[in-house]
Design a protein around this motif. Structure first.
Motif, PDB file in Angstrom:
ATOM      1  N   SER A 172     -32.997 -37.765  -7.653  1.00 23.65           N
ATOM      2  CA  SER A 172     -33.709 -38.311  -8.811  1.00 23.65           C
ATOM      3  C   SER A 172     -35.090 -38.806  -8.416  1.00 23.65           C
ATOM      4  CB  SER A 172     -32.899 -39.448  -9.438  1.00 23.65           C
ATOM      5  OG  SER A 172     -31.690 -38.972  -9.982  1.00 23.65           O
ATOM      6  N   LYS A 173     -35.180 -39.485  -7.267  1.00 18.72           N
ATOM      7  CA  LYS A 173     -36.463 -39.990  -6.783  1.00 18.72           C
ATOM      8  C   LYS A 173     -37.420 -38.834  -6.508  1.00 18.72           C
ATOM      9  CE  LYS A 173     -38.284 -43.356  -3.446  1.00 18.72           C
ATOM     10  NZ  LYS A 173     -39.258 -42.552  -2.682  1.00 18.72           N
TER      11      LYS A 173
ATOM     12  N   VAL B 126     -38.644 -37.422  -9.896  1.00 16.37           N
ATOM     13  CA  VAL B 126     -39.624 -38.318 -10.513  1.00 16.37           C
ATOM     14  C   VAL B 126     -40.962 -38.232  -9.792  1.00 16.37           C
ATOM     15  CG1 VAL B 126     -40.221 -40.750 -10.835  1.00 16.37           C
ATOM     16  CG2 VAL B 126     -37.955 -39.919 -11.513  1.00 16.37           C
ATOM     17  N   GLU B 127     -40.932 -38.243  -8.467  1.00 15.60           N
ATOM     18  CA  GLU B 127     -42.169 -38.172  -7.703  1.00 15.60           C
ATOM     19  C   GLU B 127     -42.922 -36.868  -7.970  1.00 15.60           C
ATOM     20  OE1 GLU B 127     -40.815 -38.790  -3.726  1.00 15.60           O
ATOM     21  OE2 GLU B 127     -40.904 -40.996  -3.881  1.00 15.60           O
TER      22      GLU B 127
ATOM     23  N   VAL C 118     -44.610 -37.097 -11.411  1.00 16.55           N
ATOM     24  CA  VAL C 118     -45.809 -37.944 -11.342  1.00 16.55           C
ATOM     25  C   VAL C 118     -46.953 -37.195 -10.665  1.00 16.55           C
ATOM     26  CG1 VAL C 118     -46.775 -40.032 -10.321  1.00 16.55           C
ATOM     27  CG2 VAL C 118     -44.517 -40.099 -11.393  1.00 16.55           C
TER      28      VAL C 118
ATOM     29  N   LYS D 250     -44.449 -34.901 -17.854  1.00 13.00           N
ATOM     30  CA  LYS D 250     -43.625 -35.963 -18.440  1.00 13.00           C
ATOM     31  C   LYS D 250     -42.151 -35.614 -18.262  1.00 13.00           C
ATOM     32  CE  LYS D 250     -47.534 -37.563 -19.895  1.00 13.00           C
ATOM     33  NZ  LYS D 250     -48.228 -38.614 -19.133  1.00 13.00           N
ATOM     34  N   LEU D 251     -41.442 -36.516 -17.639  1.00 11.97           N
ATOM     35  CA  LEU D 251     -40.012 -36.338 -17.389  1.00 11.97           C
ATOM     36  C   LEU D 251     -39.245 -37.287 -18.297  1.00 11.97           C
ATOM     37  CD1 LEU D 251     -37.725 -35.085 -15.653  1.00 11.97           C
ATOM     38  CD2 LEU D 251     -38.094 -36.955 -14.013  1.00 11.97           C
TER      39      LEU D 251
ATOM     40  N   ASP E 199     -47.488 -42.877 -21.427  1.00 10.49           N
ATOM     41  CA  ASP E 199     -46.323 -43.082 -20.575  1.00 10.49           C
ATOM     42  C   ASP E 199     -45.061 -42.557 -21.274  1.00 10.49           C
ATOM     43  OD1 ASP E 199     -47.830 -44.342 -18.622  1.00 10.49           O
ATOM     44  OD2 ASP E 199     -47.565 -46.316 -19.539  1.00 10.49           O
TER      45      ASP E 199
ATOM     46  N   TYR F  45     -39.897 -44.661 -15.603  1.00 14.04           N
ATOM     47  CA  TYR F  45     -39.285 -44.054 -14.419  1.00 14.04           C
ATOM     48  C   TYR F  45     -38.589 -45.100 -13.566  1.00 14.04           C
ATOM     49  CZ  TYR F  45     -42.054 -39.875 -15.527  1.00 14.04           C
ATOM     50  OH  TYR F  45     -42.601 -38.777 -16.132  1.00 14.04           O
ATOM     51  N   SER F  46     -39.125 -46.309 -13.549  1.00 14.94           N
ATOM     52  CA  SER F  46     -38.510 -47.370 -12.737  1.00 14.94           C
ATOM     53  C   SER F  46     -37.081 -47.645 -13.206  1.00 14.94           C
ATOM     54  CB  SER F  46     -39.345 -48.649 -12.816  1.00 14.94           C
ATOM     55  OG  SER F  46     -39.482 -49.080 -14.167  1.00 14.94           O
TER      56      SER F  46
ATOM     57  N   ILE G 188     -35.113 -45.436 -14.842  1.00 12.85           N
ATOM     58  CA  ILE G 188     -34.323 -44.242 -14.528  1.00 12.85           C
ATOM     59  C   ILE G 188     -33.843 -44.297 -13.085  1.00 12.85           C
ATOM     60  CG2 ILE G 188     -34.412 -41.730 -14.264  1.00 12.85           C
ATOM     61  CD1 ILE G 188     -36.421 -41.667 -16.571  1.00 12.85           C
ATOM     62  N   LEU G 189     -34.734 -44.706 -12.180  1.00 15.39           N
ATOM     63  CA  LEU G 189     -34.378 -44.748 -10.766  1.00 15.39           C
ATOM     64  C   LEU G 189     -33.427 -45.904 -10.456  1.00 15.39           C
ATOM     65  CD1 LEU G 189     -37.757 -43.775  -9.059  1.00 15.39           C
ATOM     66  CD2 LEU G 189     -35.710 -42.363  -9.416  1.00 15.39           C
TER      67      LEU G 189
END
Length: 365
Positions: free
Chosen positions: A105-106, A109-110, A113, A118-119, A333, A338-339, A341-342
């Motif tokens: 997942s990280k 997301v990275e 970004v 957009k995820l 945004d 994302y924070s 989600i992670l």
């Protein structure tokens, strides 16, 4: 501008995605669907009026050149499909869980970004009417400072999905690290992460099975009850998943320094706990009537929403899509940070690790 959207994975949840996207024609249009089993894609396309269908994902990306890909497949291939979509220049909306692990997942997301894509993620109740009302009330200061949460998610194993799950030991859910829980408790965790902003809160998880073992395979290993304690620096939470308690509830309680708020995602009500304001026995009689009046007002509001065609099963999903597409068109945004989600992904990993250790300890002689 209307975004071109495609959907890959034509199981049950894909119907919900397509139907809700079709209610937002000013923002997006579904131009094609895809499934490894072309008949599934064809049936969905015919049923919901989607122009084209495919049995090959890369072919669909090449021919349709979509702006957005919705990934509604089983979770094992979420990351791979999302990355292939980004390779084709697409934004990606992925059903929960985002991937099978925090590390994956990280990484996803990275990448989103770094490539300015957009995820989105399918937290269907994140923008349900009760959640929207809750945020308005909190912004007005009605709750005070959050102290503690209770997040509850009930599940009906006798439903269509449960029957399919126990109908075969080869069902894909049995191959998830957290099995059934892995496919459901995002709904419980994502209500916590809005209030618990610690990147790695302390978690105590325990799971068990109330069902009698009867299959002699992976189906007997599935946890159908889960209890959690989550401790952040300033806010704590209890989490409960139950496949046996009745009725099948779905709610959140938020305890604050001014008030305690109860969100019922089934009846779509938001109420505060009654507080006695008068002395002696009279003070204990009146709160019940005050609480009844609160529920009556909530019921009236739901009737009004129904009259405006706003009271439907996927109301929160539709609002999530609306905000997600706007984030693409306006380059803003994504609606779910994302924070958060992670944090959910990390909490899932920690939960599976604890359940695995618990099971291993119970198996020792």
């Amino acid at each position: 501008m209307s975004l071109k959207v495609v959907v890959v994975g034509c199981g049950k949840i894909a119907d919900g995605h397509v139907e809700e996207i079709q209610k937002l024609p000013e923002l997006a249009q579904v131009v094609a669907v895809c499934d490894l089993e072309p008949l599934m894609a064809e049936q969905l396309a015919e049923r919901l009026g989607v122009p084209r269908f495919y049995g090959d994902f890369d072919q669909m990306l090449e021919q349709e050149r979509p702006d957005v890909v919705h990934v509604t497949t089983p979770p094992m291939v979420h990351r791979a499909l999302a990355e292939r979509a980004m390779d084709a220049g697409c934004h990606v909306f992925v059903e929960k869980p985002l991937t099978l692990s925090y590390a994956d997942s990280k990484a996803l997301v990275e990448r989103a970004v770094s490539e300015n894509k957009k995820l989105g993620i399918g937290y269907t109740s994140y923008f349900d009417p009760p959640a929207l009302v809750m945020r308005e009330l909190i912004a007005e200061g009605a709750l005070g400072e959050p102290v503690h949460l209770e997040s509850y998610y009930g599940y009906d194993l006798s439903g269509a999905f449960g029957k399919a799950l126990f109908g075969s030991g080869d069902h894909w859910v049995h191959r998830l690290p957290g099995k059934l829980l892995h496919n459901t408790i995002d709904h419980m965790f994502n209500k916590m992460t809005e209030f618990i902003d610690d990147e790695e809160p302390r978690i105590l998880a325990t799971g068990y099975r109330r069902r009698t073992a009867r299959y002699g395979d992976l189906r007997d290993a599935l946890h159908d009850e889960l209890r959690l304690i989550v401790r952040g620096e300033r806010v704590s939470a209890y989490g409960t998943f139950s496949a046996h308690a009745k009725p099948m509830g779905h709610f959140l309680r938020v305890y604050g320094t001014k008030n305690t708020m109860h969100l019922d995602f089934v009846s779509r009500t938001v109420t505060f706990d009654a507080q006695p304001t008068l002395p002696s026995a009279i003070g204990r009689v009146i709160p019940a009537f005050a609480q009844a009046a609160r529920f009556a007002r909530q019921g009236a509001q739901n009737v009004w929403r129904f009259a405006k065609s706003e009271f439907h099963f996927f109301a929160g999903l539709q609002e999530l899509f609306r905000r997600y597409y706007r984030s693409i068109l306006d380059d803003g945004d994504p609606p779910i940070p994302y924070s958060e989600i992670l944090r959910v992904a990390w909490m899932l990993d920690e939960t599976w690790a604890q359940l695995a250790a618990e099971d291993a300890a119970m198996e020792q002689p």
